[in-house]
Motif scaffolding. Structure first.
Motif, mmCIF file in Angstrom:
data_model
loop_
_atom_site.group_PDB
_atom_site.id
_atom_site.type_symbol
_atom_site.label_atom_id
_atom_site.label_comp_id
_atom_site.label_asym_id
_atom_site.label_seq_id
_atom_site.Cartn_x
_atom_site.Cartn_y
_atom_site.Cartn_z
ATOM 1 N N PHE A 1 0.736 -1.163 -0.121
ATOM 2 C CA PHE A 1 -0.178 -0.041 0.131
ATOM 3 C C PHE A 1 0.751 1.218 0.085
ATOM 4 O O PHE A 1 0.585 2.252 -0.661
ATOM 5 N N PHE A 2 2.014 1.244 0.628
ATOM 6 C CA PHE A 2 2.822 2.125 0.478
ATOM 7 C C PHE A 2 3.227 2.609 -0.789
ATOM 8 O O PHE A 2 3.318 3.696 -1.389
ATOM 9 N N LEU A 3 3.675 1.597 -1.756
ATOM 10 C CA LEU A 3 3.845 1.837 -3.258
ATOM 11 C C LEU A 3 2.741 2.508 -3.718
ATOM 12 O O LEU A 3 2.774 3.286 -4.568
ATOM 13 N N LEU A 4 1.583 2.031 -3.499
ATOM 14 C CA LEU A 4 0.238 2.651 -4.049
ATOM 15 C C LEU A 4 0.197 4.151 -3.712
ATOM 16 O O LEU A 4 0.016 4.765 -4.702
ATOM 17 N N GLY A 5 0.257 4.395 -2.667
ATOM 18 C CA GLY A 5 0.153 5.619 -1.922
ATOM 19 C C GLY A 5 1.185 6.591 -2.592
ATOM 20 O O GLY A 5 1.026 7.589 -2.786
ATOM 21 N N GLY A 6 2.371 6.053 -2.864
ATOM 22 C CA GLY A 6 3.406 6.641 -3.555
ATOM 23 C C GLY A 6 3.143 7.234 -4.927
ATOM 24 O O GLY A 6 3.355 8.036 -5.320
ATOM 25 N N ILE A 7 2.621 6.184 -5.599
ATOM 26 C CA ILE A 7 2.315 6.206 -7.044
ATOM 27 C C ILE A 7 1.147 7.347 -7.109
ATOM 28 O O ILE A 7 1.061 8.318 -7.863
ATOM 29 N N GLU A 8 0.345 7.367 -6.359
ATOM 30 C CA GLU A 8 -0.806 8.428 -6.028
ATOM 31 C C GLU A 8 -0.182 9.693 -5.699
ATOM 32 O O GLU A 8 -0.396 10.718 -6.594
ATOM 33 N N ALA A 9 0.813 9.630 -5.105
ATOM 34 C CA ALA A 9 1.591 11.062 -4.609
ATOM 35 C C ALA A 9 2.154 11.528 -5.786
ATOM 36 O O ALA A 9 2.086 12.951 -6.389
ATOM 37 N N LEU A 10 2.883 10.565 -6.754
ATOM 38 C CA LEU A 10 3.545 11.235 -7.904
ATOM 39 C C LEU A 10 2.289 11.635 -8.957
ATOM 40 O O LEU A 10 2.836 12.788 -9.542
ATOM 41 N N ILE A 11 1.573 10.934 -8.894
ATOM 42 C CA ILE A 11 0.275 11.559 -9.810
ATOM 43 C C ILE A 11 0.041 12.897 -9.383
ATOM 44 O O ILE A 11 -0.051 13.984 -10.312
ATOM 45 N N ILE A 12 -0.413 13.064 -8.225
ATOM 46 C CA ILE A 12 -0.391 14.402 -7.778
ATOM 47 C C ILE A 12 0.342 15.676 -8.099
ATOM 48 O O ILE A 12 0.248 16.670 -8.621
ATOM 49 N N ARG A 13 1.632 14.816 -7.897
ATOM 50 C CA ARG A 13 2.682 15.972 -8.474
ATOM 51 C C ARG A 13 3.111 16.256 -9.864
ATOM 52 O O ARG A 13 3.374 17.128 -10.112
ATOM 53 N N ILE A 14 2.769 15.363 -10.462
ATOM 54 C CA ILE A 14 2.782 15.442 -12.039
ATOM 55 C C ILE A 14 1.686 16.503 -12.387
ATOM 56 O O ILE A 14 1.960 17.357 -13.284
ATOM 57 N N GLN A 15 0.520 16.378 -11.889
ATOM 58 C CA GLN A 15 -0.739 17.222 -12.018
ATOM 59 C C GLN A 15 -0.171 18.856 -11.750
ATOM 60 O O GLN A 15 -0.410 19.701 -12.588
ATOM 61 N N LEU A 16 0.653 18.805 -10.622
ATOM 62 C CA LEU A 16 1.009 20.258 -10.435
ATOM 63 C C LEU A 16 2.396 20.652 -10.719
ATOM 64 O O LEU A 16 2.817 21.559 -10.242
ATOM 65 N N ILE A 17 2.887 20.012 -11.796
ATOM 66 C CA ILE A 17 4.258 20.395 -12.303
ATOM 67 C C ILE A 17 4.281 21.744 -12.919
ATOM 68 O O ILE A 17 5.101 22.488 -12.895
ATOM 69 N N LYS A 18 2.904 22.157 -13.512
ATOM 70 C CA LYS A 18 3.095 23.780 -14.001
ATOM 71 C C LYS A 18 1.366 23.854 -14.011
ATOM 72 O O LYS A 18 0.563 23.203 -13.703
ATOM 73 N N LEU B 1 7.348 23.233 -9.482
ATOM 74 C CA LEU B 1 8.106 22.450 -10.275
ATOM 75 C C LEU B 1 9.290 21.660 -9.480
ATOM 76 O O LEU B 1 9.503 20.566 -9.423
ATOM 77 N N ILE B 2 10.037 22.470 -8.539
ATOM 78 C CA ILE B 2 11.074 22.059 -7.780
ATOM 79 C C ILE B 2 10.473 20.814 -6.790
ATOM 80 O O ILE B 2 10.995 19.713 -6.681
ATOM 81 N N SER B 3 9.278 21.084 -6.324
ATOM 82 C CA SER B 3 8.670 20.188 -5.668
ATOM 83 C C SER B 3 8.271 18.805 -6.202
ATOM 84 O O SER B 3 8.598 17.757 -5.638
ATOM 85 N N THR B 4 7.980 18.852 -7.350
ATOM 86 C CA THR B 4 7.680 17.566 -8.273
ATOM 87 C C THR B 4 8.919 16.969 -8.552
ATOM 88 O O THR B 4 9.061 15.481 -8.566
ATOM 89 N N ILE B 5 9.987 17.570 -8.914
ATOM 90 C CA ILE B 5 11.392 17.045 -9.158
ATOM 91 C C ILE B 5 11.991 16.187 -7.787
ATOM 92 O O ILE B 5 12.104 15.048 -8.079
#
Ligand code: HEM
Ligand SMILES: [Cu+2]
Lengths: 352, 617
Positions: free
Chosen positions: B38-55, B462-466
């Protein structure tokens, strides 16, 4: 350990660099450059707490650094057994008492400011300005108490005066936040929350909804337009004098007005004073800073919003509640609405 | 079970073994794999959040999906990743630390882990069955009661089932620590991790019922037409916020206190010193736990509770800084004068100190109510709680895993890979979250699907997503490490770290009965005492005798399955009456397994004295 500190230093430099590049944020949005009473009270406490806490952080980091340099396992002394210390009363007392003092230093001004900002007794005075605010998915309604007009999205206030606001929600919880002039307060369903705002300088301040309220939560923006007290008086009397029946000059706009009425728009919106709050009040629409709270106020944007609001604000309550409008008609309606300029006092007067 | 037999076991025997196990060490593995997944699932969700907020004004995910993403990210990370991973560490280490052969109620322990797994699966099924919950992990009403899909129903039932498991584990650990300590292990000789497990379990005992009640009320409102939270019908939505945070605030201490225990063990071991100010550490933990219950409304400063309530909660909140400060300084003092060895476990612990201190600083800043009017519900808060939960809990879980991996699996995690994981993750973490403090103050509220152009929030995001991607890389390195270690990792000795506490006195991994003879404890850091006196082993606290062990059982699995089916029935019965079949069927099945379990005698078995003697040779 060169590695550790090298990396930490790189990290730090990068962070500082990023901050310099980013500055303090957009002038009329950031909480870091307060331009109103509430924001200023918050800022004082933010600075005080940063100073106090930096002191703690430095104390920790100094000991930490010394520990890492001095007490690493030495080559060839892997068998060395350090002295087993149980504790130290004096030391432990010191790092109990000092934090208590620091907490008191922070707690006293916090309590004072909390009571200060909650004092809305001035609302009872005769000349006090009060506004009833309703939060809706995903727009804001402003009803000026004792006056015969309402606005939506744009809240005009005079500079240097306390404006008392009473907030309630018509659907889910929202939160009213104008970072550069005041901290936020929730807009609840079951009770009216009261506070006051005061802007020091003229300007158009950006407000945001800060409590998750649905898909378009991030688009529930509004503006607080602070103008001089004289301009405010002027604006208020202009708003009182609005005649909703007034015919526009150009034929396109006249057609737009007819379409606006025949397409059922009036079942939710109003021009001029009206008790209705299903949709934003469109009085003075031509002077709005934004369309739907966040779109640039151009005729194209407006026409396209009228045709399909859903593409801009998912989940909004306008979608599907009126007959379909073709492009041509939408442009005519847009023309009409953009001409609704009921006051000479505009966001430009506030310096936008 | 001899070693030779163990090696030849086929996949299906291993599977059956795990499905029926009641051994706390294997339950720990289940928690680890479940929580890790579930940690991996939550991590993927986090990355999707951050991709959406990249710009600004990005449109990778839709608004509705975005709300589901952060809701599931938060819910998953708290309930299905952090909590279970902590329970994994507790199960793996605590019974060994007190010299016990198992927990007090092994069957209940297994039931707890299966309830968590089935609850987690139920919650995540929502992704495939018409929409995940979308009202935030806090599920504030009326947004949550208005939410049209079944998402929030999955939230209610999934968390209710998983939460029941957690509550059981808490009670179980309390009983274990009260009853099953080895002779001589007085309370004030317990290792700090055991202490924090004990105190955390008390928090669970008092906090989770508030969640249970809240979830029931929400369930009735959504499914059975009640109006506890509906203001239009005389209900009150603020009550949900109180119930949620009366649970939710202690919950964040449930996530951090055990981790304080982990760090205490790691610092002492790798500095070769006993914990500085042990007594103060114990009492500071109790004080934090107590105050943790008193400050829930600091999550509600902007709700409009009035200046009196806000002031009281503000001062109580700031007060927590005092015991927390005591702990930080005592850890530093533990290392002071020591002989510090820096390996992966220690790196995570050392990385924790500055990180958590920043999290604590911003915590005090948030406690100042009027300042919080600006921070609340912005990225400042997102930054703060990630500094605490990631910089504390996640760092601590990594430290604990590197520290106890040899005990749990008999192999030592690769050191180089461990250090790479740390550095990549650590740098990524600060890149991601440090800047968010400023984003928040610059006017970026949290839970924003998009941010507009021209607000000067672009660079920070942007920095946050990187940074977030760097953290992802760190996690991948760790997974690689786990695989490499499993294939050709270094075999661990009983005591690879020159440890101080009882778990290091028995082989790695321990035999299923843990201690052949329960050891005699003569002081704090029992093993260390023996070692400094030149003894190579613990002195037994009892003669060698038959050992009584519980039988494995499939019942916990079946019971949880029953509740899982009933959960689905509850969710869908609003659509069609036929779903009552699943509801009643599942309930009947679960209750049936309970009846069977109660009526059938299961007295366990004995490991014979002769067998133990034979094995010793
Ligand atoms: C790769 C690491 C992580 C990243 C990049 C990340 C990113 C984020 C972001 C950007 C948000 C804010 C969503 C928003 O307000 O719009 C968020 C929310 C949250 N995160 Fe994380 N996160 C990470 C790890 C974790 C972990 C390990 C935990 C807890 C164990 C956690 C717990 C939460 C919680 C509770 C929320 C609030 C969700 C809500 O608002 O309902 N996160 N995360
Ligand atoms: Cu809103």
């Amino acid at each position: 350990m060169k590695g550790l500190f090298g990396k930490l230093r790189a990290l730090f430099t990068l962070g500082v660099l990023a901050l310099v590049l980013a500055g303090c944020g957009k002038e009329n949005l950031t909480a870091l450059v307060p331009k109103g009473y509430g924001a200023e009270s918050s800022m004082k406490l933010i600075i005080l707490s940063v100073v106090v806490m930096t002191f703690v952080f430095l104390a920790v980091m100094i000991i930490y650094t010394i520990v890492l340099f001095r007490f690493r396992e030495k080559k060839g002394q892997e068998d060395f057994i350090p002295k087993q210390v149980e504790g130290n009363k004096t030391l432990e007392t010191i790092w109990t008492v000092i934090p208590i003092i620091l907490v008191v230093i922070l707690a006293v001004p916090t309590v004072i400011a909390t009571f200060d900002l909650a004092d809305v007794s001035g609302a009872a005075e005769d000349e006090a300005i009060s506004v009833d605010i309703t939060g809706n998915q995903y727009w804001w309604h402003f009803d000026y108490k004792g006056q015969d007009f309402q606005t939506s999205q744009d809240l005009y206030i005079p500079t240097g005066e306390k404006v008392y606001i009473n907030m309630i929600s018509s659907d889910v919880i929202h939160s009213f936040w104008v970072p550069s002039i005041t901290g936020k307060m929730d807009v609840n369903v079951e009770n009216t929350n009261r506070m006051y705002i005061e802007a020091y300088d003229e300007g158009v301040y950006w407000g945001k909804c800060a409590e998750l309220c649905g898909p378009s939560h991030s688009l529930m923006d509004f503006k607080v337009i602070a103008v001089s007290p004289e301009e405010y008086e002027q604006w208020a009397s202009d708003m009182q004098a609005v005649d909703p029946e007034e015919q526009p000059q150009e034929t396109v706009a006249v057609e737009g007005k007819d379409l606006f009425e025949s397409n059922n728009c009036m079942s939710c919106h109003a021009i001029g004073s009206s008790g209705k709050q299903v949709g934003p009040n469109l009085t003075n629409f031509g002077n709005r800073t934004k369309i739907a709270g966040f779109l640039e106020p151009t005729k194209e944007n407006l026409a396209s919003w009228i045709q399909d609001p859903e593409q801009y604000k998912p989940g909004n309550k306008m979608t599907g509640n009126y007959p379909e409008v073709n492009k041509e008609d939408a442009e005519k309606i847009a023309e009409y609405l953009m001409q609704l300029k009921h006051s000479e006092i505009t966001p430009d007067s506030a310096g936008e | 079970m001899s070693i030779a037999a163990a090696q030849k076991r086929s996949f299906s025997t291993v599977l059956w073994d795990y499905l029926t196990t009641v051994d706390h060490k294997k339950v720990a593995h289940l928690y680890l794999f479940g929580g890790g997944f579930f940690f991996l699932l939550g991590g993927i969700e986090a990355l999707i959040i951050r991709i959406q907020l990249i710009k600004p004004m990005n449109d990778v995910v839709s608004a509705g999906l975005y709300n589901e993403m952060f809701t599931m990210h938060g819910t998953t990370m708290i309930f299905l990743a952090a909590m279970p991973l902590i329970l994994a560490l507790m199960n793996a280490a605590m019974p060994l630390q007190i010299g016990a052969r198992d927990v007090a109620f092994p069957f209940l322990n297994a039931l707890g882990v299966w309830l968590f797994i089935f609850g987690g699966i139920l919650l995540n099924l929502s992704w495939f069955l018409g929409g995940a919950p979308d009202a935030g992990w806090t599920s504030y009403v009326p947004l949550a009661t208005d939410s049209a899909s079944h998402g929030v129903d999955f939230y209610v039932l999934g968390l209710q089932i998983a939460g029941a498991g957690t509550l059981m584990s808490g009670i179980n650990f309390l009983a274990t620590i009260v009853n099953m300590r080895a002779p001589g292990m007085t309370y004030m000789r317990m290792p700090l991790f055991t202490w924090t497990t004990f105190i955390t379990s008390t928090l669970i005992l008092f906090a989770f019922p508030a969640l249970t009640i809240g979830l029931f009320l929400l369930m009735f409102d959504r499914m059975f037409g009640s109006a506890f939270f509906d203001a239009a019908l005389g209900g009150n939505a603020i009550i949900w916020e109180h119930l949620f945070w009366i649970f939710g605030h202690p919950e964040v201490y449930i996530l951090i206190l055990p981790i304080f225990g982990v760090f205490s063990e790691v610092f002492a071991t790798f500095s070769k010193k006993r914990l500085f100010g042990y007594t103060a550490m114990v009492f500071a933990t109790m004080l934090i736990a107590f105050l943790g219950f008193m400050v829930w409304a600091h999550h509600m400063f902007t709700v409009g509770l009035g200046p009196m309530a806000n002031s009281i909660f503000a001062v109580a909140t700031m007060a927590i800084a005092v015991p927390t400060g005591i702990k930080i300084f005592n850890w530093l003092a533990t290392m002071w004068g020591g002989s510090i060895k820096i390996n992966s476990a220690m790196l995570w612990s050392l990385g924790f100190i500055p990180t958590f201190t920043i999290g604590g600083m911003t915590g005090v800043m948030l406690g100042s109510a009027v300042a919080d009017y600006q921070y609340h519900d912005t990225y400042f808060v997102v930054a703060h709680f990630h500094y605490v939960i990631v910089g504390g809990t996640v760092f601590g879980i990594f430290a604990g895993l590197h520290y106890w991996w040899p005990k749990m699996f008999g192999r030592i995690l690769n050191e180089t890979l461990g250090q790479i994981t740390f550095w990549v993750f650590f740098i990524g973490f600060h890149l991601t979250f440090f800047i968010q403090h400023f984003l928040g103050l610059m006017g970026m509220p949290r839970r924003y699907w998009v941010f507009l152009e021209g607000q000067e929030l672009d660079l920070g995001n942007l920095i946050s997503t990187i940074g977030a991607f760097l953290m992802g890389v760190g996690v991948i390195v760790f997974l690689y490490n786990v695989v490499v270690t499993a294939i050709k990792g270094e075999k661990a000795a009983a005591d690879p770290w020159d440890g101080r506490t009882l778990e290091w006195s028995i082989p790695s991994p321990p035999p299923f009965y843990n201690f052949k003879q329960v050891p005699l404890v003569r002081g704090l850091d029992a093993l260390w005492i023996e070692k400094t006196e030149g003894n190579r082993q613990m002195t037994p606290g009892e003669p060698l005798d038959d050992i009584h062990m519980p039988n494995g059982s499939i019942m916990p699995f079946l019971m949880s399955l029953g509740f899982f089916v009933a959960g689905i029935g509850f969710i869908y019965q609003t659509d069609h009456k036929l779903w009552f079949l699943a509801l009643y069927g599942g309930m009947a099945f679960a209750l049936g397994t309970m009846v069977v379990r109660s009526l059938k005698d299961d007295l366990g078995y004995y490991v014979k004295k002769e067998e133990l003697e034979r094995e010793a040779k």
